[in-house]
Design a protein around this motif. Sequence first.
Motif, PDB file in Angstrom:
ATOM      1  N   UNK A 155      -0.841 -37.745 -35.282  1.00 36.35           N
ATOM      2  CA  UNK A 155       0.235 -38.546 -35.844  1.00 36.35           C
ATOM      3  C   UNK A 155      -0.064 -40.011 -35.583  1.00 36.35           C
ATOM      4  N   UNK A 156      -0.106 -40.802 -36.650  1.00 38.74           N
ATOM      5  CA  UNK A 156      -0.402 -42.220 -36.518  1.00 38.74           C
ATOM      6  C   UNK A 156       0.867 -43.000 -36.189  1.00 38.74           C
ATOM      7  N   UNK A 157       0.697 -44.085 -35.462  1.00 44.41           N
ATOM      8  CA  UNK A 157       1.829 -44.944 -35.116  1.00 44.41           C
ATOM      9  C   UNK A 157       2.376 -45.599 -36.387  1.00 44.41           C
ATOM     10  N   UNK A 158       3.682 -45.822 -36.451  1.00 43.34           N
ATOM     11  CA  UNK A 158       4.257 -46.458 -37.639  1.00 43.34           C
ATOM     12  C   UNK A 158       3.655 -47.837 -37.888  1.00 43.34           C
ATOM     13  N   UNK A 159       3.343 -48.101 -39.138  1.00 41.76           N
ATOM     14  CA  UNK A 159       2.869 -49.435 -39.500  1.00 41.76           C
ATOM     15  C   UNK A 159       4.047 -50.405 -39.455  1.00 41.76           C
ATOM     16  N   UNK A 160       3.829 -51.583 -38.895  1.00 41.63           N
ATOM     17  CA  UNK A 160       4.934 -52.529 -38.681  1.00 41.63           C
ATOM     18  C   UNK A 160       5.622 -52.889 -39.994  1.00 41.63           C
ATOM     19  N   UNK A 161       4.851 -53.030 -41.058  1.00 40.99           N
ATOM     20  CA  UNK A 161       5.420 -53.487 -42.328  1.00 40.99           C
ATOM     21  C   UNK A 161       6.351 -52.460 -42.954  1.00 40.99           C
ATOM     22  N   UNK A 162       6.116 -51.174 -42.648  1.00 40.89           N
ATOM     23  CA  UNK A 162       6.933 -50.120 -43.262  1.00 40.89           C
ATOM     24  C   UNK A 162       7.633 -49.272 -42.208  1.00 40.89           C
ATOM     25  N   UNK A 163       7.824 -49.834 -41.010  1.00 42.09           N
ATOM     26  CA  UNK A 163       8.440 -49.062 -39.928  1.00 42.09           C
ATOM     27  C   UNK A 163       9.842 -48.595 -40.300  1.00 42.09           C
ATOM     28  N   UNK A 164      10.540 -49.375 -41.122  1.00 40.27           N
ATOM     29  CA  UNK A 164      11.900 -49.000 -41.509  1.00 40.27           C
ATOM     30  C   UNK A 164      11.918 -47.704 -42.319  1.00 40.27           C
ATOM     31  N   UNK A 165      10.830 -47.422 -43.018  1.00 37.93           N
ATOM     32  CA  UNK A 165      10.766 -46.196 -43.820  1.00 37.93           C
ATOM     33  C   UNK A 165      10.584 -44.958 -42.948  1.00 37.93           C
ATOM     34  N   UNK A 166      10.133 -45.144 -41.720  1.00 40.66           N
ATOM     35  CA  UNK A 166       9.801 -44.028 -40.855  1.00 40.66           C
ATOM     36  C   UNK A 166      10.852 -43.770 -39.772  1.00 40.66           C
ATOM     37  N   UNK A 167      12.017 -44.395 -39.916  1.00 42.02           N
ATOM     38  CA  UNK A 167      13.083 -44.149 -38.951  1.00 42.02           C
ATOM     39  C   UNK A 167      13.757 -42.815 -39.249  1.00 42.02           C
ATOM     40  N   UNK A 168      13.864 -41.928 -38.269  1.00 39.31           N
ATOM     41  CA  UNK A 168      14.502 -40.621 -38.503  1.00 39.31           C
ATOM     42  C   UNK A 168      16.002 -40.766 -38.712  1.00 39.31           C
ATOM     43  N   UNK A 169      16.583 -39.827 -39.408  1.00 42.26           N
ATOM     44  CA  UNK A 169      18.018 -39.859 -39.658  1.00 42.26           C
ATOM     45  C   UNK A 169      18.543 -38.442 -39.835  1.00 42.26           C
ATOM     46  N   UNK A 170      19.873 -38.316 -39.734  1.00 43.39           N
ATOM     47  CA  UNK A 170      20.538 -37.017 -39.770  1.00 43.39           C
ATOM     48  C   UNK A 170      21.435 -36.892 -40.993  1.00 43.39           C
ATOM     49  N   UNK A 171      21.530 -35.671 -41.498  1.00 41.28           N
ATOM     50  CA  UNK A 171      22.514 -35.338 -42.527  1.00 41.28           C
ATOM     51  C   UNK A 171      23.437 -34.274 -41.950  1.00 41.28           C
ATOM     52  N   UNK A 172      24.724 -34.560 -41.924  1.00 40.59           N
ATOM     53  CA  UNK A 172      25.721 -33.656 -41.353  1.00 40.59           C
ATOM     54  C   UNK A 172      26.174 -32.655 -42.414  1.00 40.59           C
ATOM     55  N   UNK A 173      26.010 -31.366 -42.113  1.00 38.42           N
ATOM     56  CA  UNK A 173      26.395 -30.312 -43.055  1.00 38.42           C
ATOM     57  C   UNK A 173      27.522 -29.453 -42.496  1.00 38.42           C
ATOM     58  N   UNK A 174      28.401 -30.075 -41.704  1.00 39.86           N
ATOM     59  CA  UNK A 174      29.487 -29.317 -41.078  1.00 39.86           C
ATOM     60  C   UNK A 174      30.811 -29.482 -41.816  1.00 39.86           C
ATOM     61  N   UNK A 175      30.862 -30.293 -42.851  1.00 41.80           N
ATOM     62  CA  UNK A 175      32.113 -30.555 -43.544  1.00 41.80           C
ATOM     63  C   UNK A 175      32.428 -29.517 -44.611  1.00 41.80           C
ATOM     64  N   UNK A 176      33.206 -29.948 -45.588  1.00 38.67           N
ATOM     65  CA  UNK A 176      33.596 -29.059 -46.693  1.00 38.67           C
ATOM     66  C   UNK A 176      32.398 -28.788 -47.591  1.00 38.67           C
ATOM     67  N   UNK A 177      32.571 -27.870 -48.518  1.00 41.43           N
ATOM     68  CA  UNK A 177      31.488 -27.536 -49.446  1.00 41.43           C
ATOM     69  C   UNK A 177      31.054 -28.761 -50.237  1.00 41.43           C
ATOM     70  N   UNK A 178      32.007 -29.556 -50.689  1.00 39.71           N
ATOM     71  CA  UNK A 178      31.677 -30.753 -51.447  1.00 39.71           C
ATOM     72  C   UNK A 178      30.959 -31.786 -50.578  1.00 39.71           C
ATOM     73  N   UNK A 179      31.398 -31.930 -49.315  1.00 48.01           N
ATOM     74  CA  UNK A 179      30.737 -32.850 -48.395  1.00 48.01           C
ATOM     75  C   UNK A 179      29.293 -32.422 -48.150  1.00 48.01           C
ATOM     76  N   UNK A 180      29.076 -31.116 -47.973  1.00 54.65           N
ATOM     77  CA  UNK A 180      27.728 -30.612 -47.746  1.00 54.65           C
ATOM     78  C   UNK A 180      26.848 -30.857 -48.960  1.00 54.65           C
TER      79      UNK A 180
END
Length: 329
Positions: free
Chosen positions: A144-169
């Motif tokens: 795994x290569x270290x994130x390139x500084x210029x595109x580090x924002x593209x490599x930030x992990x994030x979460x999607x919450x699927x605990x809500x209603x069917x429409x929210x999911x």
Amino acid sequence: MSALPRFTHLLVLPHVRVQNANAISSSLTHGFPSMTAFLGLMWALERKARQAGLALEFNAVGVVSHGWQEQVTEGGFVKSFRLTRNPVDKDGSTAAIVEEGRIHLDLSLVLAVHAEHWDAQTQAHDVSRIADLLAGMRVAGGSVLAPAHAIAWRQRPWLADLTGSEEDRRKSFREVCLRLLPGSALVARDDLLAARLSQLRASAPETTHLEAWLSFSRLHWRHDPQADHNKGRWVSDRRKGSGWIVPIPVGYGALGPVHAAGSVAHARDAATPFRFVESLYSLGEWIGTHRLQAPHHLLWYADSRPDDGLYRCRNDYRPAGSTADPLSA
């Protein structure tokens, strides 16, 4: 057949850059690592996370490819892998070369996470810790290569919450799919193999499953009987819009019984029961993430049935028009 395990969130690790991953996914296929490698990565990451004190379960994984560069020779119809030259033996003779296929990857990993009482503060800490753990691991044998500084924002992990209603999911998953564009997800198409076998057996009853599977590894060109004889026209069996279909390995099948731990010489782990296996094969399709309708279309999970000698990777993708509930997972 097992079902997709439960999960509450999708953890997206976007644009992970991997150098020199294993491009030889089985004895019969190459071009992208096997899904068994990514399930193994998921389990290894879960173990490391638990050792770090994170109470999380990783139950399935999705893979989205944004780019790749297979290390093969350029030019010419036939290509060969670029191989490294091993040091000479002690007597000065040339050492044997074991062929290795390598590929550079730009991919996103989507982990199906099950977590109880996961508050926002804990989520931020855990997601950052998981990204740090992944950075020190191998992905399909690659680094795994270290994130390139210029595109580090593209490599930030994030979460999607699927605990809500069917429409929210539905909205949360739709956001995941759109944020992963441009990219292609690998999904299972076992249905196409059965259809191709029936098609081939209509004219050649002795056709085997292997022959039907191999027919997807090449393009078949033939003269169009309906074309003007003065002009002529060649057509292939891959019709426009039929999809990017590829042969893939999907797990392992047993060749014999389970042997007691430590009873097989030179086994990697002497504390674990041992079994000889061979690869299982099916078909996959690369599709744009905007075409995914539900999480179970993207995610792969383990389906182990030791009594039947099967250790498979499963994916529950259904083509558009299927009557399956898109949110049944």
